[in-house]
Design a protein around this motif. Structure first.
Motif, short mmCIF file in Angstrom:
data_model
loop_
_atom_site.label_atom_id
_atom_site.label_comp_id
_atom_site.label_asym_id
_atom_site.label_seq_id
_atom_site.Cartn_x
_atom_site.Cartn_y
_atom_site.Cartn_z
N ILE A 274 -9.54 -49.21 -46.44
CA ILE A 274 -10.43 -50.22 -45.86
C ILE A 274 -9.99 -50.55 -44.44
CG2 ILE A 274 -11.34 -52.55 -46.11
CD1 ILE A 274 -10.70 -52.27 -49.13
N ASP A 275 -10.91 -50.48 -43.50
CA ASP A 275 -10.65 -50.86 -42.11
C ASP A 275 -11.77 -51.78 -41.66
OD1 ASP A 275 -8.21 -49.35 -41.25
OD2 ASP A 275 -9.44 -47.65 -41.88
N ILE A 276 -11.42 -52.68 -40.78
CA ILE A 276 -12.39 -53.60 -40.20
C ILE A 276 -12.44 -53.34 -38.70
CG2 ILE A 276 -13.05 -56.02 -39.88
CD1 ILE A 276 -11.36 -56.68 -42.33
N ALA A 277 -13.62 -53.22 -38.17
CA ALA A 277 -13.77 -52.96 -36.74
C ALA A 277 -14.69 -54.00 -36.12
CB ALA A 277 -14.34 -51.55 -36.52
N PHE A 278 -14.50 -54.21 -34.85
CA PHE A 278 -15.34 -55.15 -34.10
C PHE A 278 -16.15 -54.39 -33.07
CE2 PHE A 278 -16.80 -58.99 -32.40
CZ PHE A 278 -16.72 -58.95 -31.01
N ASP A 279 -17.44 -54.53 -33.11
CA ASP A 279 -18.35 -53.84 -32.20
C ASP A 279 -18.84 -54.84 -31.16
OD1 ASP A 279 -20.07 -52.15 -30.96
OD2 ASP A 279 -21.60 -52.20 -32.53
N ALA A 280 -18.21 -54.79 -30.00
CA ALA A 280 -18.60 -55.71 -28.93
C ALA A 280 -19.88 -55.21 -28.26
CB ALA A 280 -17.48 -55.81 -27.89
N LYS A 281 -20.82 -56.09 -28.14
CA LYS A 281 -22.10 -55.74 -27.53
C LYS A 281 -22.01 -55.75 -26.01
CE LYS A 281 -24.15 -55.52 -31.51
NZ LYS A 281 -24.61 -54.22 -32.06
N LYS A 282 -22.51 -54.65 -25.40
CA LYS A 282 -22.49 -54.58 -23.94
C LYS A 282 -23.49 -55.57 -23.34
CE LYS A 282 -20.96 -49.78 -23.72
NZ LYS A 282 -21.26 -48.39 -23.25
N ALA A 283 -24.66 -55.60 -23.94
CA ALA A 283 -25.66 -56.56 -23.48
C ALA A 283 -25.54 -57.81 -24.35
CB ALA A 283 -27.06 -55.96 -23.58
N ILE A 284 -24.71 -58.74 -23.88
CA ILE A 284 -24.40 -59.92 -24.70
C ILE A 284 -25.57 -60.90 -24.68
CG2 ILE A 284 -22.84 -61.87 -24.97
CD1 ILE A 284 -20.67 -60.16 -23.70
N ARG A 285 -25.93 -61.29 -25.90
CA ARG A 285 -26.93 -62.34 -26.02
C ARG A 285 -26.23 -63.61 -26.47
NH1 ARG A 285 -29.18 -58.48 -29.39
NH2 ARG A 285 -29.13 -59.99 -31.13
N ILE A 286 -26.81 -64.71 -26.11
CA ILE A 286 -26.17 -65.98 -26.42
C ILE A 286 -26.11 -66.24 -27.92
CG2 ILE A 286 -28.24 -67.42 -26.39
CD1 ILE A 286 -24.79 -68.25 -24.83
N ASP A 287 -27.02 -65.60 -28.69
CA ASP A 287 -27.03 -65.84 -30.13
C ASP A 287 -26.21 -64.80 -30.90
OD1 ASP A 287 -30.16 -64.20 -31.09
OD2 ASP A 287 -28.75 -63.82 -29.44
N LEU A 288 -25.81 -63.69 -30.22
CA LEU A 288 -25.01 -62.67 -30.90
C LEU A 288 -24.23 -61.88 -29.88
CD1 LEU A 288 -24.35 -61.18 -33.56
CD2 LEU A 288 -26.24 -59.63 -33.05
N PHE A 289 -22.89 -61.99 -29.90
CA PHE A 289 -22.10 -61.24 -28.93
C PHE A 289 -21.16 -60.24 -29.58
CE2 PHE A 289 -18.01 -63.35 -29.48
CZ PHE A 289 -18.33 -64.60 -29.98
N GLY A 290 -21.37 -59.92 -30.82
CA GLY A 290 -20.55 -58.92 -31.50
C GLY A 290 -20.71 -59.06 -33.01
N GLN A 291 -20.32 -58.04 -33.71
CA GLN A 291 -20.36 -58.12 -35.16
C GLN A 291 -19.21 -57.31 -35.75
OE1 GLN A 291 -24.25 -56.55 -35.98
NE2 GLN A 291 -23.55 -54.42 -36.07
N LEU A 292 -18.85 -57.66 -36.96
CA LEU A 292 -17.76 -56.99 -37.66
C LEU A 292 -18.31 -55.93 -38.60
CD1 LEU A 292 -15.67 -60.14 -38.56
CD2 LEU A 292 -15.06 -58.43 -36.85
N SER A 293 -17.61 -54.83 -38.69
CA SER A 293 -17.98 -53.78 -39.64
C SER A 293 -16.73 -53.32 -40.38
CB SER A 293 -18.63 -52.60 -38.92
OG SER A 293 -17.69 -51.98 -38.04
N GLU A 294 -16.92 -52.88 -41.59
CA GLU A 294 -15.79 -52.39 -42.38
C GLU A 294 -16.07 -50.97 -42.83
OE1 GLU A 294 -15.39 -54.35 -46.22
OE2 GLU A 294 -17.32 -55.33 -45.88
#
Length: 472
Positions: free
Chosen positions: A263-283
């Motif tokens: 099991i690994d957890i990764a963070f996907d930083a969004k290049k086009a940052i929106r104020i309501d979502l600036f990244g999400q976690l994936s496993e």
């Protein structure tokens, strides 16, 4: 005759008193120096000499009392479950079990080989049974240690990943205004939740691993102890008793491996940052790469070949086939359904209880070989004209997917996890139960129309026709 004390009870008594048992029965208090593991009695020097003079005791195993480690339990059972007042002092080679003399007339009267335990356990320390039990325990312990290290490594990696992702989140956070604080908290909460979830799962797996590992280490210590200090009878009892527990441990290890995931957890930083979502976690979840290959335990160290001659054949059931059906192959399911293939039409015929016609399955071309995959509700049929094999669900009696094997295949056989198909030019292909081709084997140049895999000898039995015009 009174109830015979267990070995564990005798050793417990030795921890509190070290007096000679025969002398104690004569109301004498004489210190014991030796222990007979066959009689399960402590002996003083005088009784040791007397013990050695009797012919019946010459094969008994007498050891120093001081050499017994009370911290190693000896769980080998010596008392018959059916006859609690009788010792297990015989071995039936037909059934592969240890029994008492009272069991023989009722349970083993027709058995050809019922041996005294002294005979059956002779040279047990050099036997295949002893070697296989120890090898299986060592293999299980080694696999569990590797699996335990793997789980710990995954925990550490998850912990480091959390730190890295936390930094990434902070870097993105610094480029945003204060109103993104709520989104940050949501991500941190989700990350912690994922971390806790997987930590809980992995720690539970580690606890289960430790439990099985400690049990196997205990058995290992016990057998090592009996090897140096126990009698052949004790070792024999212990080995036979541990066979079932080792099989159970193998099942547990296989289950633990199959239920373990990397099991690994990764963070996907969004290049086009929106104020309501600036990244999400994936496993990422993938199967654990550790493998455990079970080794078959030999059932006995006495290699006595049992040959029972067939003196006659009696007709049991007569099956009335559909008119014009020429049988090429047959197989029987676990629920006693007979499956028949014939070259006359593109059908698989099903007979309930091996004698009552039930149904037929329409195939895409003429079938040849058929085999039930052991331990499953699936069967497989070869379709030579299509260079394919057809899987069938034997519970619903429906087609369950077709696989292209790349050559005209006729003969087919299967194990629990493998399917083998043979056909043109001595070709045999190994597939998994999902139809993935794993390996190709060449067995001469003749066409293979019949194929059986012998598990005990790890070899194929082939029916080969060298005439290239036959059924090509």
């Amino acid at each position: 005759m009174g109830v015979i004390p267990r070995t564990a009870d005798i050793i417990t008594e030795m921890a509190t008193a070290s007096f000679c048992d025969p002398c104690t029965k004569a109301n004498l208090s004489v210190s014991a120096t030796r222990y007979c593991s066959d009689c399960e009695e402590r002996l003083c020097p005088a009784c040791v000499e007397s013990h050695a003079r009797f012919k019946a005791f010459t094969s008994h195993h007498v050891i120093d009392l001081s050499s017994i480690d009370l911290n190693i339990p000896v769980s080998a059972k010596k008392i018959c479950n059916l006859h609690p007042d009788m010792l297990l002092d015989y071995y039936c080679t037909d059934h592969g079990i240890v029994c008492c003399r009272a069991c023989i007339p009722k349970e083993h009267r027709k058995c050809e080989k019922v041996l005294p335990l002294e005979h059956a356990s002779k040279d047990v320390k050099k036997s295949a049974l002893f070697t296989d039990v120890m090898q299986d325990i060592n293999q299980l312990i080694t696999t569990l240690k590797i699996l335990q290290d793997n789980r710990e490594s995954n925990l550490q990696r998850l912990s480091k990943t959390k730190s890295v992702i936390t930094e990434q989140i902070s870097e993105v956070k610094s480029r945003l205004l204060k109103q993104i604080d709520d989104l940050e908290r949501d991500l941190q909460t989700e990350l912690s939740s994922l971390q806790r979830k997987h930590e809980t799962e992995i720690n539970m797996q580690k606890e289960e691993i430790t439990k099985v590992l400690n049990s196997l280490k205990t058995k290992q210590k016990e057998i090592d102890f009996l090897k140096d200090h126990g009698s052949n009878n004790q070792i024999f009892h212990a080995l036979h008793q541990h066979v079932s527990s080792i099989k159970s441990a193998e099942v547990n290890v296989q289950k633990m491996i199959s239920s373990s995931h990397e099991i690994d957890i990764a963070f996907d930083a969004k290049k086009a940052i929106r104020i309501d979502l600036f990244g999400q976690l994936s496993e990422t979840v993938k199967p654990c790469q550790i493998q455990y290959n079970s080794k078959k335990i030999q059932q006995a160290q006495i290699m006595i070949e049992q040959i029972k001659c067939i003196v006659k054949f009696d007709k049991d059931t007569e099956l009335k086939l559909k008119a014009g059906l020429n049988i090429y192959d047959l197989s029987i399911t676990d629920n006693n359904k007979l499956l028949l293939t014939g070259w006359s039409d593109s059908k698989l015929y099903v007979y309930r209880d091996c004698n009552i016609y039930e149904t037929e399955i329409i195939l895409s071309s003429n079938p040849y070989g058929v085999v039930v995959i052991p331990g499953t509700d699936r069967t497989s049929v070869t379709l030579p004209d299509e260079k394919s094999i057809q899987f069938i669900n034997t519970t619903k009696m429906t087609k369950d997917g077709k696989v292209d094997v790349g050559f005209k295949s006729y003969g087919i056989t299967a194990q629990r996890e493998r399917v083998y198909v043979g056909g043109m030019n001595g070709t045999i292909k190994t597939l998994d139960t999902n139809g993935n081709i794993l390996k190709t084997i060449k067995q001469g140049s003749g066409n293979i129309y019949f194929l059986v895999y012998d598990d005990s000898q790890e070899q194929f039995l082939l029916g080969v026709i060298t005439n290239s015009n036959v059924l090509n």
